[in-house]
Design a protein around this motif. Sequence first.
Motif, short mmCIF file in Angstrom:
data_model
loop_
_atom_site.label_atom_id
_atom_site.label_comp_id
_atom_site.label_asym_id
_atom_site.label_seq_id
_atom_site.Cartn_x
_atom_site.Cartn_y
_atom_site.Cartn_z
N ILE A 150 0.86 -1.20 0.00
CA ILE A 150 0.00 0.00 0.00
C ILE A 150 0.88 1.24 0.00
O ILE A 150 0.63 2.22 -0.70
CB ILE A 150 -0.94 0.02 1.23
N TYR B 131 2.22 1.80 -3.40
CA TYR B 131 1.14 2.33 -4.23
C TYR B 131 1.00 3.84 -3.95
O TYR B 131 0.86 4.65 -4.86
CB TYR B 131 -0.18 1.61 -3.93
N GLY B 132 1.05 4.20 -2.67
CA GLY B 132 0.89 5.61 -2.27
C GLY B 132 1.95 6.49 -2.92
O GLY B 132 1.65 7.59 -3.42
N ARG C 147 1.13 6.85 -6.54
CA ARG C 147 -0.09 7.66 -6.73
C ARG C 147 0.21 9.14 -6.47
O ARG C 147 -0.30 10.02 -7.17
CB ARG C 147 -1.15 7.14 -5.76
N VAL D 238 -3.23 12.70 -1.91
CA VAL D 238 -3.26 11.30 -1.46
C VAL D 238 -3.11 11.31 0.07
O VAL D 238 -2.18 11.92 0.59
CB VAL D 238 -2.12 10.48 -2.10
N ASP E 190 -2.16 9.26 2.86
CA ASP E 190 -1.48 8.00 3.09
C ASP E 190 -1.31 7.73 4.58
O ASP E 190 -0.43 8.31 5.24
CB ASP E 190 -0.11 8.03 2.38
N SER F 91 -0.80 4.58 5.71
CA SER F 91 -0.49 3.15 5.67
C SER F 91 0.63 2.72 6.61
O SER F 91 0.56 1.67 7.23
CB SER F 91 -0.15 2.74 4.24
N ALA G 55 -11.30 -1.14 2.66
CA ALA G 55 -10.03 -0.46 2.36
C ALA G 55 -9.96 -0.13 0.87
O ALA G 55 -9.42 0.92 0.48
CB ALA G 55 -8.86 -1.35 2.78
N ALA G 56 -10.52 -1.00 0.02
CA ALA G 56 -10.50 -0.74 -1.43
C ALA G 56 -11.37 0.48 -1.75
O ALA G 56 -10.99 1.33 -2.57
CB ALA G 56 -10.98 -1.97 -2.18
N LYS H 271 -9.55 3.53 -0.71
CA LYS H 271 -8.46 3.81 -1.67
C LYS H 271 -9.01 4.59 -2.87
O LYS H 271 -8.34 5.50 -3.40
CB LYS H 271 -7.88 2.47 -2.12
N GLU I 260 -8.80 8.02 -2.33
CA GLU I 260 -7.40 8.42 -2.07
C GLU I 260 -7.03 8.33 -0.59
O GLU I 260 -6.09 8.98 -0.14
CB GLU I 260 -7.09 9.84 -2.60
N LEU J 222 -5.49 5.91 2.11
CA LEU J 222 -4.76 4.64 2.18
C LEU J 222 -4.69 4.18 3.63
O LEU J 222 -4.04 4.81 4.48
CB LEU J 222 -3.36 4.80 1.61
#
Length: 403
Positions: A19, A22-23, A26, A35, A37, A39, A345-346, A349, A352, A354
Amino acid sequence: MVNQKMYLLGSAPSEIREIFSYGLARKAQIGADRVFDFSLGNPNVPAPDAVRDAIVSLTELPPQQLHGYTPAQGLPSTRQAIAASISRRFGVEAKADSIYLTVGAAASLDISLTALCDPGDEVIVIAPYFPEYKMWIEARECTCVEVLTRQDDFQLDLPAIEAAITHRTKAIIINSPNNPVGSVYPREALQLLARVLESKQREYDAAIYLISDEPYREIAYAGIEVPYIPCLYPNTIVCYSYSKSLSLPGERIGYIYVSERVQDAHRVYAAVCGAGRALGFVCAPALFQRVIERCVDVPSDVEAYAENRRLLTEGLSRLGYEYVEPQGAFYLWVKALEPDAEAFAARAKAHEILLVASDGFGTKGWARIGYCVSRDTIVDSMPAFADLMAEYRRLDSQQPAGV
Ligand code: PLP
């Protein structure tokens, strides 16, 4: 061919790291400020000035002292400084020869498990838990026995722990303040746990070690007590780290303390040294050993996390989210807005946001928000959290009655 177990571990990166990666991608795509984040447990609070000052002045040392090998278990003067600090703060008589310097709590835990466990042993973890525990336990060919916390308050479920102990139980890992829930276990609960462990030790005539994983020890809010477990249960091994307390996660520095009260403490400490050697975790970074020696009593900036906690909990309360009030660490354990935490969580996401679904921590239906981020990230994320809640309310209103 390569070792299959290691291949599988290496080719399936941890969910949290995934994750986080990914952040980063992104943020590069749409801008860092868009974003949110939450995570990773990477502290945003800067390391204290005292750390910086120590580094600067230590660079004046002759290169051999600055960059040379130290003894495998760490510099005697650093171990002495840590032992003196433990003795002062917790009223025990810690000795330099009970301290083993490591590259953070991760190494402290891996070394301790290697030192204590034989293949076939069982190690109890309290779920939800830091996912790497299972990997380290299984790498030793031991069984990771998950015992859930109480589901109403995420505190220790002592009858469940007692029921999980068998003649194979070698250790239990306790993490307070806790990642991912942010809970702190109170003295009375730890005293009761000690009683359970002592009675099981007598029943099986074998030592059961308590491994106290303490990277968040210094981060506790509003005067909450974080009891020192070696004072409550003699067979305790402390795994400490400066990653969070002094915001030094990338420097990789921490220690193991084998309490003098541990049964056969000298043998256990020797096994720690042996495990450190076998795993190649010897001679922790020399510069940071010296930094710690100078900064051993420098306080953590708890206020910064307390302010983040206030902003986040007030904001999410207003929006109707349910969560466990954090007593320590810098994580908020928030109830997923649907039973499937991964699906929640999806959806987050897609807004934006996380966060990490609870499944990876061994529990269903929750998510972890790491609030060791900037104040702006928290404030700016609130409209996204509002949209996420509104989406679920819309979905709920579209459900046929009675479903
Ligand atoms: N234990 C827990 C509960 C953690 O949250 C972490 C890191 O996030 C670790 C251990 C590992 O810490 P370190 O960076 O000191 O290796």
